[in-house]
Write a protein that holds these residues in place. Structure first.
Motif, PDB file in Angstrom:
ATOM      1  N   HIS A  48       0.825  -1.208   0.000  1.00  0.00           N
ATOM      2  CA  HIS A  48       0.000   0.000   0.000  1.00  0.00           C
ATOM      3  C   HIS A  48       0.864   1.265   0.000  1.00  0.00           C
ATOM      4  O   HIS A  48       1.858   1.365   0.716  1.00  0.00           O
ATOM      5  CB  HIS A  48      -0.923   0.005   1.223  1.00  0.00           C
ATOM      6  CG  HIS A  48      -1.861  -1.164   1.268  1.00  0.00           C
ATOM      7  ND1 HIS A  48      -2.884  -1.333   0.364  1.00  0.00           N
ATOM      8  CD2 HIS A  48      -1.914  -2.239   2.096  1.00  0.00           C
ATOM      9  CE1 HIS A  48      -3.544  -2.443   0.635  1.00  0.00           C
ATOM     10  NE2 HIS A  48      -2.970  -3.023   1.681  1.00  0.00           N
ATOM     11  N   ASP A  49       0.426   2.241  -0.805  1.00  0.00           N
ATOM     12  CA  ASP A  49       1.161   3.508  -0.904  1.00  0.00           C
ATOM     13  C   ASP A  49       1.166   4.267   0.426  1.00  0.00           C
ATOM     14  O   ASP A  49       2.122   4.985   0.722  1.00  0.00           O
ATOM     15  CB  ASP A  49       0.534   4.398  -1.980  1.00  0.00           C
ATOM     16  CG  ASP A  49       0.757   3.847  -3.386  1.00  0.00           C
ATOM     17  OD1 ASP A  49       1.656   2.995  -3.545  1.00  0.00           O
ATOM     18  OD2 ASP A  49       0.035   4.266  -4.310  1.00  0.00           O
ATOM     19  N   GLU A  50       0.101   4.115   1.223  1.00  0.00           N
ATOM     20  CA  GLU A  50       0.049   4.821   2.502  1.00  0.00           C
ATOM     21  C   GLU A  50       1.194   4.394   3.410  1.00  0.00           C
ATOM     22  O   GLU A  50       1.800   5.226   4.108  1.00  0.00           O
ATOM     23  CB  GLU A  50      -1.294   4.566   3.201  1.00  0.00           C
ATOM     24  CG  GLU A  50      -2.502   5.150   2.489  1.00  0.00           C
ATOM     25  CD  GLU A  50      -2.991   4.279   1.338  1.00  0.00           C
ATOM     26  OE1 GLU A  50      -2.404   3.183   1.133  1.00  0.00           O
ATOM     27  OE2 GLU A  50      -3.948   4.691   0.655  1.00  0.00           O
ATOM     28  N   ALA A  85       4.095   3.214   2.386  1.00  0.00           N
ATOM     29  CA  ALA A  85       5.331   3.746   1.806  1.00  0.00           C
ATOM     30  C   ALA A  85       5.506   5.223   2.147  1.00  0.00           C
ATOM     31  O   ALA A  85       6.616   5.673   2.476  1.00  0.00           O
ATOM     32  CB  ALA A  85       5.317   3.548   0.290  1.00  0.00           C
ATOM     33  N   HIS A  87      10.763   2.751  -2.623  1.00  0.00           N
ATOM     34  CA  HIS A  87       9.558   1.947  -2.424  1.00  0.00           C
ATOM     35  C   HIS A  87       9.517   0.861  -3.488  1.00  0.00           C
ATOM     36  O   HIS A  87       9.483   1.162  -4.687  1.00  0.00           O
ATOM     37  CB  HIS A  87       8.317   2.836  -2.504  1.00  0.00           C
ATOM     38  CG  HIS A  87       7.020   2.084  -2.436  1.00  0.00           C
ATOM     39  ND1 HIS A  87       5.882   2.490  -3.103  1.00  0.00           N
ATOM     40  CD2 HIS A  87       6.681   0.936  -1.779  1.00  0.00           C
ATOM     41  CE1 HIS A  87       4.910   1.637  -2.860  1.00  0.00           C
ATOM     42  NE2 HIS A  87       5.368   0.686  -2.061  1.00  0.00           N
TER      43      HIS A  87
END
Length: 430
Positions: free
Chosen positions: A345-347, A349, A363
């Protein structure tokens, strides 16, 4: 005699200071075309001197093998000392590509106008005279000379004493190129080989900045002998965190590349931090052992002490219970340079991006990209996380900013700055 020295020594100090001041001014005001011409001539001379430098390097390697026991640490250092054809070709290619890089000297960073009608331009300018201290790779001398001249900086160089023969010859080639292109010969110089003389030189040389790559003892040595800012790579420990939701195929590919491609590289992986709930942890370690890596499962408080002084095929592995525990460990143990996180999930990262101290946070990407070439910057002189320079040291980091302010005869009235502070510091884009 003492009275004579009392008067004559300060005279020569003043004279040399004026020479170096003139040198800075001449390089700072030189045209980009002239600096590119130097790079062309310098590359040609390096090409012609290839066999001569190879012979000097062979002599250095033979002396190194006689001087040191060939254990794992010294084998890595001997590899760094040895100039291969691939290294030499890459150096020549890099200098050739540097010639066509856009000139940044005098380029505009920002332009604005204050409320009291002052026009302010912030432009890039050379630092001046830079000391460059590095290891056994003498080809870094040619890289440093090229980058300094490209940016209008003078340089004084110091490699490991094991590489002194090739380093001094490259400096000679640079001086010959400077003479041929009508630049001052003092634009490049060499620190003394003897350590005591080197320490004395650091205290007396007229420098504006020192860039250094090496161990913490070198940093302490420079700090105790320098009175100018030092950009230093004090620790190259690289960490990679695998979150519990990471994709196993991506993790396997990235970790293998990060450690196996070139274990001795500054950007290679040292410590693998794995979430205890990551489903592929056992299989990952089996695959890495099959690649010939020496896996050491450790604890958070022991891992830092187990990282070797020289990078090799040893990989330290620790397990954590949460991302926060991983962040705390990586901030305490890592170099503050390179950190990588594998997560879905980008959150997650973005949280690592903001919480980690690293100059480069990656990332789902191999930390092998965390140098100037991998980031598309071009030539580089190392990686730093210093207070005023963070990340890979490329062309931009060899320039600082200067403010150019102009108006139509504006004068500052003290009372207006007391009664209306917003008008004083407010600004609007041009």
């Amino acid at each position: 005699k003492l009275q004579f020295l009392y008067f004559i020594v300060p005279y020569f100090d003043i004279k040399m200071s004026r020479v170096l001041s003139s040198l800075r001014r001449e390089l700072r005001c030189s045209s980009h075309a002239d600096r590119v011409n130097f790079l062309t001539v310098f590359k040609r001379r390096l090409t012609e001197a290839r066999e001569e430098l190879r012979a000097l390097n062979t002599q250095e390697c033979e002396e190194f093998e006689k001087k040191y026991e060939m254990n794992a640490k010294n084998i890595v250092q001997a590899k760094d000392l040895f100039i291969t054809d691939a290294k030499y070709d890459k150096m020549l290619q890099d200098i050739g590509e540097l010639r066509i890089v856009q000139d940044q000297v005098g380029s505009l960073v920002i332009e604005y106008e204050t409320e009291n009608r002052l026009s302010v331009k912030k432009i890039k300018q050379p630092h001046g005279r830079i000391g460059y201290v590095y290891g056994r790779n003498s080809l870094q001398t040619a890289t440093g000379v090229s980058m300094f001249m490209k940016t209008g900086n003078a340089g004084i160089f110091r490699s490991s004493s094991d590489a002194f023969l090739t380093t001094s010859r490259i400096i000679d080639l640079a001086k010959e190129s400077l003479t041929e292109t009508d630049f001052p010969e003092q634009s490049v110089d060499l620190f003394p080989r003897d350590r005591a003389d080197f320490a004395a030189s650091l205290k007396t040389e007229d420098l504006d900045l020192v860039i250094a790559t090496g161990s913490p003892p070198l940093h302490s040595f420079l700090s105790s002998n320098c009175s100018v800012p030092i950009i230093h790579n004090t620790n190259t420990t690289t960490c990679l965190y695998v979150n519990r939701d990471a994709e196993p195929v991506q993790v396997s590919r990235v970790v293998e590349n990060a450690k196996c491609q070139d274990p001795s590289a500054p950007t290679s992986l040292d410590i693998l931090v794995i979430h205890d709930e990551y489903i592929g942890k056992e299989q990952l370690l089996v695959e890495l052992q099959q690649k010939g890596l020496n896996i050491k499962v450790s604890s958070a408080h022991k891992a830092a002490s187990e990282v070797g002084e020289v990078k090799d095929n040893t990989l330290i592995v620790i397990y954590v219970d949460s991302p926060e525990e991983a962040i705390d460990f990586m901030n305490d143990t890592g170099s503050g340079h390179i950190s990588s996180v594998m997560c879905k999930h980008d959150e997650t990262a973005l949280h690592f991006r903001d919480a980690l101290n690293g100059a480069v946070v990656l990332h789902n990407t191999s930390p092998r990209y965390a140098d100037t070439e991998g980031l598309g910057i071009g030539l580089g002189l190392g990686i730093t996380s210093g207070s005023f320079c963070t990340g890979p040291i490329g062309i931009s980091e060899l320039l600082h900013t200067k403010n150019f302010v102009s108006s139509i005869g504006r004068t500052r009235q003290a009372e207006s700055y007391v009664t209306n502070p917003q008008a004083t510091y407010g600004m609007r884009p041009v």
